[in-house]
Design an enzyme around this catalytic site. Structure first.
Site, PDB file in Angstrom:
ATOM      1  N   HIS A 179       0.931  -1.094  -0.040  1.00  0.00           N
ATOM      2  CA  HIS A 179      -0.098  -0.078  -0.068  1.00  0.00           C
ATOM      3  C   HIS A 179       0.859   1.120  -0.146  1.00  0.00           C
ATOM      4  CE1 HIS A 179      -3.253   2.645   1.041  1.00  0.00           C
ATOM      5  NE2 HIS A 179      -2.352   3.520   1.764  1.00  0.00           N
ATOM      6  N   ASP A 197     -15.960   1.392   5.615  1.00  0.00           N
ATOM      7  CA  ASP A 197     -14.887   2.579   5.501  1.00  0.00           C
ATOM      8  C   ASP A 197     -15.255   3.487   4.523  1.00  0.00           C
ATOM      9  OD1 ASP A 197     -12.068   3.806   5.632  1.00  0.00           O
ATOM     10  OD2 ASP A 197     -11.993   3.197   3.515  1.00  0.00           O
ATOM     11  N   ARG A 236     -16.257  11.495   6.999  1.00  0.00           N
ATOM     12  CA  ARG A 236     -14.885  12.355   7.784  1.00  0.00           C
ATOM     13  C   ARG A 236     -14.693  13.573   6.980  1.00  0.00           C
ATOM     14  NH1 ARG A 236     -10.963   7.840   7.496  1.00  0.00           N
ATOM     15  NH2 ARG A 236      -9.467   9.492   8.116  1.00  0.00           N
ATOM     16  N   SER A 249      -8.595   3.027   8.577  1.00  0.00           N
ATOM     17  CA  SER A 249      -9.344   3.027   7.260  1.00  0.00           C
ATOM     18  C   SER A 249      -8.260   2.113   6.296  1.00  0.00           C
ATOM     19  CB  SER A 249      -9.308   4.379   6.895  1.00  0.00           C
ATOM     20  OG  SER A 249      -9.456   4.684   5.486  1.00  0.00           O
ATOM     21  N   LYS A 295      -8.931  -2.082   4.597  1.00  0.00           N
ATOM     22  CA  LYS A 295      -9.270  -2.457   2.996  1.00  0.00           C
ATOM     23  C   LYS A 295      -8.085  -3.743   2.632  1.00  0.00           C
ATOM     24  CE  LYS A 295      -9.261   1.845   2.243  1.00  0.00           C
ATOM     25  NZ  LYS A 295      -9.223   3.457   1.954  1.00  0.00           N
TER      26      LYS A 295
HETATM   27  N1  URA Z   1      -6.299   6.753   2.748  1.00  0.00           N
HETATM   28  C1  URA Z   1      -7.324   6.114   3.140  1.00  0.00           C
HETATM   29  O1  URA Z   1      -7.591   5.170   2.605  1.00  0.00           O
HETATM   30  N2  URA Z   1      -7.932   6.298   4.334  1.00  0.00           N
HETATM   31  C2  URA Z   1      -7.545   7.546   4.928  1.00  0.00           C
HETATM   32  O2  URA Z   1      -8.520   7.747   6.134  1.00  0.00           O
HETATM   33  C3  URA Z   1      -6.871   8.428   4.555  1.00  0.00           C
HETATM   34  C4  URA Z   1      -6.100   7.972   3.650  1.00  0.00           C
END
Ligand code: URA
Length: 434
Positions: A82, A161, A168, A183, A187
């Site tokens: 990631h 999320d 958010r 978050s 994923k």
């Molecule tokens: N990237 C994400 O996937 N979530 C966040 O909260 C911030 C950056």
């Protein structure tokens, strides 16, 4: 259980239980808890923080809020990567084929770009025909057959999320460390990862502007991994200037192709080798980072990683002639060198400004769903610490609209700071958190 009690509990700085967190996440995902209560809860989390145990429970609750992928019948150990996003970050295009060439199956679901950060699947779509919307069955079949998939989200990973992030975004609660960390990790866990290399960018073109903040995010994510039984390594990498030279979709694909041929800009190649080395270690293909780097360099220089990239593009319906001859990739009508207005050393660059220039040229989106121009963007010819003579090309702008050339040049000029004295180059990495 009542949502209001959980808001009050968090407001007063107490630790929520796993059941309470699950109740909140499930209730909000199913529309049983309204936005106003979720907003108040998010703000309480933002101001009060979360313990590591709460953060891990929130991650798991979000990861299990929708479908999850289990790829263990295809890959005994699922390794993923990631990046927190950056300007010129085309690393996935190189390290996914590289890892696959080592025998590590890589099935990756990536996102589109938003703001000044590019997205991997937008870049791949600059190759005519490349499909990013694979079904889960197609995803699994391709992973089994050739060991590599780079697609968009075939399943609705961690829908909680997605819903919470949208809230958010409009309630001033994005910059909360436990919310960001959970978050991202939710994923990855929903996508079935057992081991994850996290590339946490830091600097002017990143979400985290300082090394301390980036390290704190890295530690939070590695901690979540530990708490939920996933092995994570986080690299804290520089994003004060673009990575490599190319910024813009087809231009970045071309630079990735050069790198897969054993060429490409030195900083980008080194970044890819280091990140791959950590991936190879996590996947038990190398027993040290040094050995991983050596193996990664062999896989690049022997053409094995390139062969995997070709197989990937072919399998996903992309026009292979466009990558075999990168001149066939989308090309901008106007290509203009921008000379250095003075001589001296590059003291600093504003990566966010450079990224925004590329977006303004048409390479990115102002909002979700906007069309993008694959051909446009820019090439950066000098990096922080380089000595440049007046009149030497500093950037090359690739545009399709005459009206955008002058504003782009102005913005790029403003993104560079100069010094008459030598300046130290920026490091590629600031540390590793394991
Ligand atoms: N990237 C994400 O996937 N979530 C966040 O909260 C911030 C950056």
């Amino acid at each position: 259980m009542r949502a209001v009690d959980l808001i009050v509990k968090k407001r007063d700085g107490q630790e929520l239980t796993a059941d309470e967190i699950r109740f909140f996440v499930t209730g909000y995902t199913h529309g049983e808890i309204p936005d106003y209560q979720a907003s108040a809860w998010l703000m309480a989390v933002m101001l009060r923080g979360m313990t590591p145990r709460e953060t891990a429970e929130l991650t798991l609750a979000m990861a299990h809020s929708g479908q999850t992928l289990d790829l263990h019948d295809i890959a005994p150990l699922v390794v993923d990567k990631h990046s927190s996003g950056g300007v010129g970050d085309k690393v996935s295009l190189v390290i996914a084929p590289l890892a696959a060439a080592s025998g590590l199956p890589i099935g990756k679901m990536s996102g589109r770009g938003l703001g000044f950060s590019g997205g991997t699947i937008d870049k791949l779509e600059s190759i005519r025909g490349y499909r990013v919307n694979l079904s889960v069955d197609e995803f699994r079949a391709q992973l089994k057959q050739i060991g590599i998939v780079l697609s968009g989200q075939s399943v609705d990973l961690a829908p909680a999320d997605g819903k919470l992030y949208a809230l958010r975004d409009v309630t001033g609660t994005v910059p909360s460390l436990p919310l960001i960390a959970s978050s991202i990790m939710s994923k990855k866990i929903a996508a079935g990862a057992d081991a994850i290399v996290l590339d946490v960018k830091c600097g002017r073109g990143a979400f985290m502007q300082t090394v301390d903040n980036a390290r704190a995010l890295a530690q939070a994510m590695v901690g979540i991994g530990r708490d939920v039984g996933r092995k994570c390594v986080a690299l804290i990498s520089d994003m004060n200037q673009p990575l490599g030279c190319a910024v813009g979709n087809a231009l970045e694909v071309k630079e990735a192709i050069d790198t897969l041929h054993g060429k490409g800009p030195a900083d980008f190649r080194e970044h890819c080798l280091t990140a791959s080395a950590h991936m190879l270690c996590l996947g038990h293909k190398a027993d040290s980072v040094k050995a991983g780097e050596k193996l990664a360099a062999q896989l690049l220089d022997s053409g094995q990683a390139w062969a995997k990239f070709v197989a990937l593009v072919r399998a996903q319906g992309g026009d292979v002639t466009m990558i075999e001859n990168a001149e066939l990739l989308p090309k901008a009508r106007l290509v203009q060198d921008m000379p250095a207005p003075r001589g001296g050393y590059i003291a600093a660059m504003d990566a966010a400004e450079i990224g925004m220039t590329s977006v303004e040229l048409g390479a990115g989106r102002a909002k979700k769903g906007d069309p993008i121009d694959y051909a446009v963007g820019l090439i950066v010819h000098a990096k922080v610490g380089d000595r440049v003579s007046a009149g030497e090309p500093l950037f090359t702008v690739h545009a399709n609209d005459e009206g955008k050339l002058v504003p782009a040049e102005k913005r790029l000029l403003g993104a560079v700071e100069w010094s008459d004295k030598p300046v130290k180059p920026l490091p590629l990495f600031y540390g590793v958190v394991e």
